[in-house]
Design an enzyme around this catalytic site. Structure first.
Site, mmCIF file in Angstrom:
data_model
loop_
_atom_site.group_PDB
_atom_site.id
_atom_site.type_symbol
_atom_site.label_atom_id
_atom_site.label_comp_id
_atom_site.label_asym_id
_atom_site.label_seq_id
_atom_site.Cartn_x
_atom_site.Cartn_y
_atom_site.Cartn_z
ATOM 1 N N ASN A 266 0.939 -0.865 -0.121
ATOM 2 C CA ASN A 266 -0.015 0.001 -0.118
ATOM 3 C C ASN A 266 0.863 1.271 0.029
ATOM 4 O O ASN A 266 1.272 1.629 1.079
ATOM 5 C CB ASN A 266 -0.977 0.110 1.038
ATOM 6 C CG ASN A 266 -1.650 1.136 1.390
ATOM 7 O OD1 ASN A 266 -1.773 2.068 0.565
ATOM 8 N ND2 ASN A 266 -2.316 1.314 2.558
ATOM 9 N N LYS B 293 0.053 4.172 -0.586
ATOM 10 C CA LYS B 293 -0.402 5.419 0.138
ATOM 11 C C LYS B 293 -0.233 6.604 -0.824
ATOM 12 O O LYS B 293 -0.184 6.647 -1.844
ATOM 13 C CB LYS B 293 -0.037 5.657 1.675
ATOM 14 C CG LYS B 293 -0.022 4.536 2.515
ATOM 15 C CD LYS B 293 -0.079 4.649 3.877
ATOM 16 C CE LYS B 293 -0.399 3.345 4.751
ATOM 17 N NZ LYS B 293 -0.052 3.556 6.260
ATOM 18 N N HIS C 21 -9.719 1.322 4.961
ATOM 19 C CA HIS C 21 -8.419 1.643 5.608
ATOM 20 C C HIS C 21 -8.637 2.657 6.867
ATOM 21 O O HIS C 21 -9.546 3.512 6.574
ATOM 22 C CB HIS C 21 -7.485 2.110 4.737
ATOM 23 C CG HIS C 21 -6.071 2.014 5.183
ATOM 24 N ND1 HIS C 21 -5.327 3.056 5.899
ATOM 25 C CD2 HIS C 21 -5.155 1.226 4.984
ATOM 26 C CE1 HIS C 21 -4.367 2.731 6.383
ATOM 27 N NE2 HIS C 21 -4.075 1.546 5.727
ATOM 28 N N GLU D 145 -6.908 4.917 7.742
ATOM 29 C CA GLU D 145 -6.737 6.167 7.463
ATOM 30 C C GLU D 145 -7.833 7.150 6.963
ATOM 31 O O GLU D 145 -8.164 8.344 7.147
ATOM 32 C CB GLU D 145 -5.225 6.310 6.634
ATOM 33 C CG GLU D 145 -4.103 6.318 7.307
ATOM 34 C CD GLU D 145 -2.810 5.546 6.631
ATOM 35 O OE1 GLU D 145 -2.873 5.580 5.432
ATOM 36 O OE2 GLU D 145 -2.102 5.081 7.502
ATOM 37 N N GLU E 225 -5.795 -4.609 10.620
ATOM 38 C CA GLU E 225 -4.751 -3.369 10.984
ATOM 39 C C GLU E 225 -5.053 -2.657 12.093
ATOM 40 O O GLU E 225 -5.889 -1.721 12.231
ATOM 41 C CB GLU E 225 -4.690 -2.183 9.718
ATOM 42 C CG GLU E 225 -4.527 -3.076 8.391
ATOM 43 C CD GLU E 225 -3.638 -1.903 7.444
ATOM 44 O OE1 GLU E 225 -2.657 -2.571 6.953
ATOM 45 O OE2 GLU E 225 -4.338 -0.776 7.452
ATOM 46 N N GLY F 16 2.042 2.712 10.229
ATOM 47 C CA GLY F 16 2.839 3.783 9.746
ATOM 48 C C GLY F 16 3.759 4.213 10.836
ATOM 49 O O GLY F 16 4.072 5.638 11.196
ATOM 50 N N SER G 121 2.958 -1.958 10.305
ATOM 51 C CA SER G 121 4.667 -1.845 10.401
ATOM 52 C C SER G 121 5.361 -3.142 10.155
ATOM 53 O O SER G 121 6.292 -3.554 10.735
ATOM 54 C CB SER G 121 4.890 -1.187 11.642
ATOM 55 O OG SER G 121 4.292 0.102 12.061
ATOM 56 N N GLY H 165 4.801 1.422 4.776
ATOM 57 C CA GLY H 165 6.443 1.851 4.667
ATOM 58 C C GLY H 165 7.201 0.927 4.049
ATOM 59 O O GLY H 165 7.863 1.424 3.156
HETATM 60 P P1 PGA Z 1 2.468 0.383 7.695
HETATM 61 O O1 PGA Z 1 1.089 0.671 6.847
HETATM 62 O O2 PGA Z 1 3.022 -0.850 6.884
HETATM 63 O O3 PGA Z 1 3.367 1.485 7.325
HETATM 64 O O4 PGA Z 1 2.032 0.347 9.120
HETATM 65 C C1 PGA Z 1 0.301 -0.420 6.689
HETATM 66 C C2 PGA Z 1 -1.126 0.070 6.285
HETATM 67 O O5 PGA Z 1 -1.450 0.987 6.631
HETATM 68 O O6 PGA Z 1 -1.692 -0.420 5.196
#
Ligand code: PGA
Length: 262
Positions: free
Chosen positions: A9, A11, A95, A97, A167, A173, A214, A236
């Protein structure tokens, strides 16, 4: 069929040049092993470009969002028809976010899920609790609500085109918090159990549940080897080919050492 699955992802990251370079490097580094499904979800403006760079590779294309209508007066939005037209097979919906930063409700996400499935997209449906909710012992209640309201009324046939990404918002993140493999396994078990109660044991057995929060090359083996953890949604560490491909390799290793399905 349940198969290990690694999804990137991206983002709201990358430029044209970076997206091109990253997609090319991932496609080149994938090899021919087909025991793990791999997809990347770049920002909308780069879908066509990334799709082009992935041509001939085993990496599928996905989007990070859609608007739940085929076309119309929805300024600034992107329809499932457009995603299909660009070669997308997957779409991430719900998601955290979008839930928490952009205020998407369970009802709106439910509408998106239905429209995406009707259009023929494979849905990666995200759920997860915030830190405050976990600390208040509400994890089970939150997951339950997100499942019930987000997937209300879907048929068993439609559900074969949907997977879930657990998640935990507190571990996403680079928050500094990591869910332990045991915490991930426990939450996946809660989700699968509840999903089984709502949609039947058979649907629950075939449901793929990915972990996102993460995930990195160092903890990917430990997470992906857990019973009931079918894949990873990577933020990330999907922005560079090397760690992303290392996580894909971790998933491939898990297919060589079969674990209990849970
Ligand atoms: P992250 O993001 O690996 O940076 O924690 C995962 C996601 O939000 O899909």
């Amino acid at each position: 069929m349940r198969q290990k699955f690694v999804i990137g992802n991206w983002k709201m990251h990358t430029t044209t040049a970076e997206a091109s370079h990253l997609a090319t490097a991932i496609a080149a580094g994938m090899g021919t092993d087909d025991r793990v499904t791999v997809a990347v979800c770049p920002p909308f403006p780069y879908l066509a470009l990334v799709g082009d760079r992935l041509k001939g590779s085993r990496v599928a294309l996905g989007a990070q969002n859609l608007y739940p209508a085929q076309e119309g007066a929805f300024t600034g939005e992107v329809s499932p028809t457009m995603l299909l037209d660009l070669g997308c097979q997957y779409v991430i919906l719900g998601h955290s976010e979008r839930r928490h930063t952009l205020g998407e409700s369970d009802a709106f996400i439910h509408h998106k899920v239905r429209v995406a499935l009707d259009a023929g997209l494979e849905v990666i449906f995200c759920i997860g609790e915030t830190l405050a909710q976990r600390q208040a012992d509400q994890t089970r209640t939150v997951l339950d609500r997100q499942l019930l309201q987000g997937l209300d009324g879907l048929s068993a046939a439609a559900l074969t085109h949907l997977s879930i990404a657990y998640e935990p918002v507190w571990a996403i993140g680079g928050s500094g918090h990591h869910a332990t493999p045991q915490q991930a396994q426990d939450a996946h078990a809660i989700i699968r159990h509840r999903f089984g109660q709502i949609f039947g044991a058979r649907s629950a057995q075939t449901l793929m549940i990915h972990y996102g929060g993460s995930v990195n090359p160092e903890d990917a083996d430990a997470l992906l080897s857990r019973p009931g953890v079918d894949g990873g949604l990577i933020g990330g560490d999907s922005l560079k080919a090397e760690p992303f491909l290392a996580i894909v390799q971790a998933a491939i290793r898990q297919t060589q050492t079969p674990v209990e399905a849970a």
